[in-house]
Design an enzyme around this catalytic site. Structure first.
Site: not given
Ligand code: DSN
Length: 416
Positions: A53, A55, A199, A225, A228, A234
């Site tokens: 942990y 925090e 975003d 995120t 990607k 992730r």
């Molecule tokens: N699930 C993502 C996507 O495939 O674009 C967005 O959260």
């Protein structure tokens, strides 16, 4: 018990893992929000950093024994700041949804007005959709795309913003194949007296490599995120200007999260380093070149692309002239070894579980080392599967064999 290998401790999960590893090696990843994390990223995520942990934040923890977690998180923060040229970074976010939740928590009060792109036109669930916390906690208003161009019409967005007077303007999308002009969004937000949040989950790697313009100088908060186009583990992150740093950190912890996943923070740190290395910029450029090549082949094969093409890592294919839904097309392509997702097209007449489109992307194939000639092959396979797969299902087996040959020539992981 703690020293057994996975195979020794749990043969069932080891077998499922082996099957998934084989699936990834033998199929084409065409989902634009997916990628293959490096061995180094996965090693960091599968490390003893999962055991503790932590925090709080570096130097201000609620648990003892965090000296190496402080060091680790500070490295991750510093790398994110250098990569995205921002004042402050929070690297503890578990997911993109939680990043957006924390951003709203930092900037808004329940009931405040937010304005974002609708899911039906390419926006994200967490940008105010009625089925999501964001649509229930805040009063959402949605802009769409210009019906003539299927692209953002900044003048229409400006007019709407002046009528709605939102507290927050959100830009960024999950299914938009064109460049987003963050500078104009900043002008719009300023004009209507709103904060601006970008975003950039989909285009994060392109932004890090300066292949897509950055929103950082124009936004109060940027969320993303990390798995990607950025090709990390992730997870997610938030970037902001100095004046938002305290609010952002408090919104993440203790606002919406408690214990951070420090093994994933370790993976993010590695990914930020990789994204700053020689080769990453070229990787991102190749993602876009590959998307252009795939678009060209699909256009040559008679497909309709929303906006006519792409500037980034994804294409939105309108299948209405092919007599097949997005769901049927994606299922048929999967049989042939090409994993893609169905997707709504602008003003789609079908529901989200059916859709009239697919959303192929090139980050995964580009990680495998594939270039324009391979994209032409993939485009022709997609065409054969869609055009001939129903009347002649053997085509699917034939294409699957050819896909597996291509995959064997472009392995992902060498000895997993
Ligand atoms: N699930 C993502 C996507 O495939 O674009 C967005 O959260």
């Amino acid at each position: 018990m703690v020293n057994r290998t996975l195979a020794q401790a749990d043969s069932q999960i080891a077998q499922i893992l082996a099957k998934e590893t084989e699936r990834q090696e033998k199929t084409l990843m065409l989902i634009p929000s997916e990628n293959y994390a490096s061995r180094a990223v996965m090693a960091a995520c599968g490390s003893v950093f999962t055991n503790k942990y932590a925090e709080g934040y570096p130097g201000k923890r609620y648990y003892n024994g965090c000296q190496y977690y402080d060091e680790l998180e500070q490295v991750a923060i510093d790398r994110a700041k250098a990569l995205f040229k921002c004042d402050h970074a929070n690297v503890q976010l578990h997911t993109g949804s939680q990043a957006n939740m924390a951003a709203y928590y930092a900037m808004l009060k329940p009931g405040d007005k937010i304005m974002a792109m609708s899911v039906a036109q390419g926006g994200h669930l967490t940008h105010g959709a009625s089925v999501n916390f964001s649509g229930q906690m805040y009063e959402s208003h949605f802009y769409g795309l210009d019906p003539d161009t299927d692209q953002l019409n900044y003048e229409q967005i400006r007019q709407m913003a002046m009528e709605v007077r939102p507290r927050l303007v959100i830009c960024g999308a999950s299914a938009y194949p064109r460049v987003i002009d963050f500078r104009i969004f900043k002008d719009i937000a300023d004009e209507c007296g709103a904060y601006l949040m970008a975003d950039i989950a989909h285009i994060c790697g392109l932004v890090a490599a300066e292949v897509h313009p950055t929103p950082v100088p124009f936004s109060d908060i940027v969320t993303s995120t990390t798995h990607k186009t950025l090709r990390g583990p992730r997870g997610a992150l938030m970037l902001c200007k100095e004046q938002w740093a305290g609010k952002v950190d408090r919104a993440v912890f203790p606002g919406v999260q408690a214990g951070p996943l420090m093994h994933i923070v370790a993976g993010k740190a590695v990914a930020f380093k990789e994204a700053g290395e020689f080769g990453f910029r070229e990787y991102q450029r190749q993602i876009v070149r590959n998307a252009h090549a795939l678009a060209k082949t699909l256009l040559d094969e008679g497909f309709t692309l929303v906006t006519g093409g792409t500037d980034n890592h994804l294409l939105l294919v309108d299948l209405r002239n092919k007599g097949i839904t997005g769901a049927e097309a994606a299922d048929r392509m999967e049989v042939a070894g090409m994993v893609v997702n169905k997707n709504l097209i602008p003003n789609d007449p079908t529901p989200p579980a059916v859709t009239s489109g697919i959303r192929p992307g090139t980050p995964g194939l580009t990680t495998r080392g594939m270039k324009e000639p391979e994209m032409a092959l993939v485009g022709r396979w997609i065409a054969r599967v869609i055009h001939e797969g129903k009347s002649n299902p053997q085509v699917l087996d034939k294409v699957r064999g050819e896909v597996e040959e291509l995959c064997a020539a472009f392995p992902i992981y060498l000895d997993l």
